[in-house]
Scaffold this active site. Structure first.
Site, PDB file in Angstrom:
ATOM      1  CG  LEU A   1      -0.168  -2.416  -1.254  1.00  0.00           C
ATOM      2  CD1 LEU A   1      -0.377  -1.965  -2.683  1.00  0.00           C
ATOM      3  CD2 LEU A   1      -1.010  -3.647  -0.932  1.00  0.00           C
ATOM      4  N   PRO A   2       3.445  -4.325   0.699  1.00  0.00           N
ATOM      5  CG  PRO A   2       3.312  -6.621   1.155  1.00  0.00           C
ATOM      6  CD  PRO A   2       2.551  -5.479   0.563  1.00  0.00           C
TER       7      PRO A   2
ATOM      8  CB  THR B   1       9.267   1.137   2.275  1.00  0.00           C
ATOM      9  OG1 THR B   1       8.794   1.779   3.454  1.00  0.00           O
ATOM     10  CG2 THR B   1      10.711   1.533   2.023  1.00  0.00           C
TER      11      THR B   1
ATOM     12  CE  LYS C   1      10.932   3.709   5.432  1.00  0.00           C
ATOM     13  NZ  LYS C   1      10.695   3.602   6.853  1.00  0.00           N
TER      14      LYS C   1
ATOM     15  CE  LYS D   1      10.352  -3.213   1.726  1.00  0.00           C
ATOM     16  NZ  LYS D   1       9.013  -2.650   1.709  1.00  0.00           N
TER      17      LYS D   1
HETATM   18  P1  NAD Z   1       2.426  -6.382   5.934  1.00  0.00           P
HETATM   19  O1  NAD Z   1       3.032  -7.452   5.118  1.00  0.00           O
HETATM   20  O2  NAD Z   1       2.101  -6.617   7.355  1.00  0.00           O
HETATM   21  O3  NAD Z   1       1.070  -5.876   5.228  1.00  0.00           O
HETATM   22  C1  NAD Z   1       0.884  -5.772   3.854  1.00  0.00           C
HETATM   23  C2  NAD Z   1      -0.580  -6.056   3.549  1.00  0.00           C
HETATM   24  O4  NAD Z   1      -0.778  -5.885   2.148  1.00  0.00           O
HETATM   25  C3  NAD Z   1      -1.002  -7.489   3.886  1.00  0.00           C
HETATM   26  O5  NAD Z   1      -2.125  -7.463   4.736  1.00  0.00           O
HETATM   27  C4  NAD Z   1      -1.326  -8.101   2.523  1.00  0.00           C
HETATM   28  O6  NAD Z   1      -2.392  -9.032   2.565  1.00  0.00           O
HETATM   29  C5  NAD Z   1      -1.708  -6.862   1.742  1.00  0.00           C
HETATM   30  N1  NAD Z   1      -1.637  -7.055   0.299  1.00  0.00           N
HETATM   31  C6  NAD Z   1      -0.629  -7.596  -0.440  1.00  0.00           C
HETATM   32  N2  NAD Z   1      -0.956  -7.593  -1.749  1.00  0.00           N
HETATM   33  C7  NAD Z   1      -2.195  -7.049  -1.840  1.00  0.00           C
HETATM   34  C8  NAD Z   1      -3.078  -6.788  -2.916  1.00  0.00           C
HETATM   35  N3  NAD Z   1      -2.772  -7.095  -4.176  1.00  0.00           N
HETATM   36  N4  NAD Z   1      -4.265  -6.223  -2.638  1.00  0.00           N
HETATM   37  C9  NAD Z   1      -4.597  -5.906  -1.379  1.00  0.00           C
HETATM   38  N5  NAD Z   1      -3.812  -6.131  -0.307  1.00  0.00           N
HETATM   39  C10 NAD Z   1      -2.620  -6.703  -0.539  1.00  0.00           C
HETATM   40  O7  NAD Z   1       3.411  -5.123   5.775  1.00  0.00           O
HETATM   41  P2  NAD Z   1       3.548  -3.855   6.752  1.00  0.00           P
HETATM   42  O8  NAD Z   1       4.478  -4.175   7.866  1.00  0.00           O
HETATM   43  O9  NAD Z   1       2.193  -3.331   7.041  1.00  0.00           O
HETATM   44  O10 NAD Z   1       4.322  -2.843   5.784  1.00  0.00           O
HETATM   45  C11 NAD Z   1       3.700  -2.192   4.699  1.00  0.00           C
HETATM   46  C12 NAD Z   1       4.714  -1.246   4.071  1.00  0.00           C
HETATM   47  O11 NAD Z   1       5.129  -0.285   5.044  1.00  0.00           O
HETATM   48  C13 NAD Z   1       5.988  -1.959   3.576  1.00  0.00           C
HETATM   49  O12 NAD Z   1       6.413  -1.391   2.374  1.00  0.00           O
HETATM   50  C14 NAD Z   1       6.978  -1.702   4.701  1.00  0.00           C
HETATM   51  O13 NAD Z   1       8.308  -1.700   4.254  1.00  0.00           O
HETATM   52  C15 NAD Z   1       6.552  -0.329   5.168  1.00  0.00           C
HETATM   53  N6  NAD Z   1       6.919  -0.029   6.561  1.00  0.00           N
HETATM   54  C16 NAD Z   1       6.780  -0.982   7.523  1.00  0.00           C
HETATM   55  C17 NAD Z   1       7.154  -0.697   8.828  1.00  0.00           C
HETATM   56  C18 NAD Z   1       7.012  -1.727   9.915  1.00  0.00           C
HETATM   57  O14 NAD Z   1       7.583  -1.525  10.988  1.00  0.00           O
HETATM   58  N7  NAD Z   1       6.269  -2.805   9.715  1.00  0.00           N
HETATM   59  C19 NAD Z   1       7.660   0.572   9.149  1.00  0.00           C
HETATM   60  C20 NAD Z   1       7.765   1.542   8.150  1.00  0.00           C
HETATM   61  C21 NAD Z   1       7.395   1.220   6.844  1.00  0.00           C
END
Ligand code: NAD
Length: 311
Positions: A78-79, A109, A185, A260
């Site tokens: 999740l975000p 994260t 991390k 973030k």
């Molecule tokens: P994203 O925003 O693409 O995806 C998050 C998903 O969570 C979305 O599809 C959203 O609809 C869903 N969501 C939100 N609230 C919800 C709820 N209550 N119930 C169900 N689903 C819900 O984010 P991401 O890029 O996939 O990143 C996810 C995590 O991983 C973050 O914490 C980010 O910091 C971390 N991360 C991301 C990357 C990257 O390159 N994108 C790399 C390493 C770590």
């Protein structure tokens, strides 16, 4: 024995991770998918069901609780901290069937304090154990199944969790007790945030002194200034062919995510009484850059453009 999995949060990372996990699970296991974005769930379920890779049985959950209630292992991606708290408030209601051997693996994260708080809530409700497993490797790594996970979990759970994570990644580093995966991390991403700005500044000053970008980068990359932003994600166009700088800073690691993670690192540092001389200023740089029309939504190496780097 058959295992059942729940996967909550199918965004940029979770979608690809769930896909790899499902494909590598035995055919009698089950995976239940949930995201607020119903289209993402439908699309992923369809992809999994029609994939040649086989894998576990795919089900669509109606809610986060539905994804969790019969599952042995629940993965969340999740975000932000507020989303993790919200999802667990929805899962841990009194009508959730008691199951004290559930394992919740949170790969989001977030800050270590929120993570520890949620872990306590899970334990207090007698609903299993919650561990943190944030990852690095980006969307490219998630798609290829080559992520690196930083795991905060009790020793006894490590072999089991490692086997699950290795279906989505290539390495798992056990950092210590619950919460320590996130500490690792955030420490790493703090350094990345600073290195990225410093690389942009160093490249810009060298180029303005008359150096060719490639000449300067080649020297830095065999010298003591070498770092990931200089070597892999160099912010100057024409230096590294595969870097976002060569495609107008599109794709890559978004400036919003960097902002973030830096914010979370600063919060965690304050809680630990760890002094950060550069953190506050770096945070301002990312905040200002994210608002600039020619930078917003871009890879974080766009800081080079933000500081007026010669393009
Ligand atoms: P994203 O925003 O693409 O995806 C998050 C998903 O969570 C979305 O599809 C959203 O609809 C869903 N969501 C939100 N609230 C919800 C709820 N209550 N119930 C169900 N689903 C819900 O984010 P991401 O890029 O996939 O990143 C996810 C995590 O991983 C973050 O914490 C980010 O910091 C971390 N991360 C991301 C990357 C990257 O390159 N994108 C790399 C390493 C770590």
């Amino acid at each position: 024995r058959l295992d059942s999995y729940g996967f909550i949060g199918l965004g940029q990372m979770g979608y690809q991770m769930a896909k790899n996990l499902q494909a590598k699970l035995p055919p009698d296991d089950t995976i239940r998918l949930f995201d607020l974005n119903k289209n993402a769930v439908q699309e992923l379920a369809q992809e999994m069901k029609t994939s040649q890779a086989g894998g576990a049985i795919v089900e669509i959950a109606e809610s986060v609780k539905d994804a969790a209630k019969d599952s042995d292992t629940i993965i969340t991606c999740l975000p932000e901290p507020s989303h993790v708290k919200g999802v667990f408030a929805d899962i841990l209601t009194p009508d959730l069937p008691k199951k004290n051997n559930r394992i919740f693996i949170d790969s989001s994260t977030i800050d270590p304090s929120t993570s520890r708080e949620v872990a306590k809530q899970v334990a207090a409700a007698g609903q299993g154990q919650f561990v943190d497993a944030p990852m690095s490797g980006g969307v490219v790594g998630a798609r290829a199944g080559t992520l690196t996970f930083m795991l905060g979990a009790p020793d006894a759970l490590v072999p089991k969790i490692e086997a699950i994570l290795l279906r989505m990644g290539k390495a798992v580093h056990h950092c210590g007790i619950q919460g320590t995966g996130l500490s690792a991390k955030l420490a790493n991403n703090y350094l990345l945030a600073i290195n990225n700005i410093a690389t942009a500044e160093a490249m810009n000053l060298g180029i303005r002194w008359g150096l060719k970008p490639k000449t300067l980068a080649n020297i830095i990359n065999v010298s003591t200034g070498r770092c990931w932003p200089s070597e892999v994600n160099n912010p100057v166009k024409g230096v590294i062919e595969t870097a976002p700088a060569n495609r107008d800073y599109s794709g890559g690691f978004g400036i919003g995510l960097m902002k973030k993670d830096l914010k979370l690192a600063i919060v965690a540092a304050n809680e630990a009484d760890a002094k950060l001389e550069l953190g506050g200023r770096a945070r301002e740089v990312y905040e200002e850059a994210e608002k600039a029309d020619n930078c917003k939504g871009k890879d974080f190496s766009v800081i080079y453009r933000f500081i007026g780097g010669k393009e």
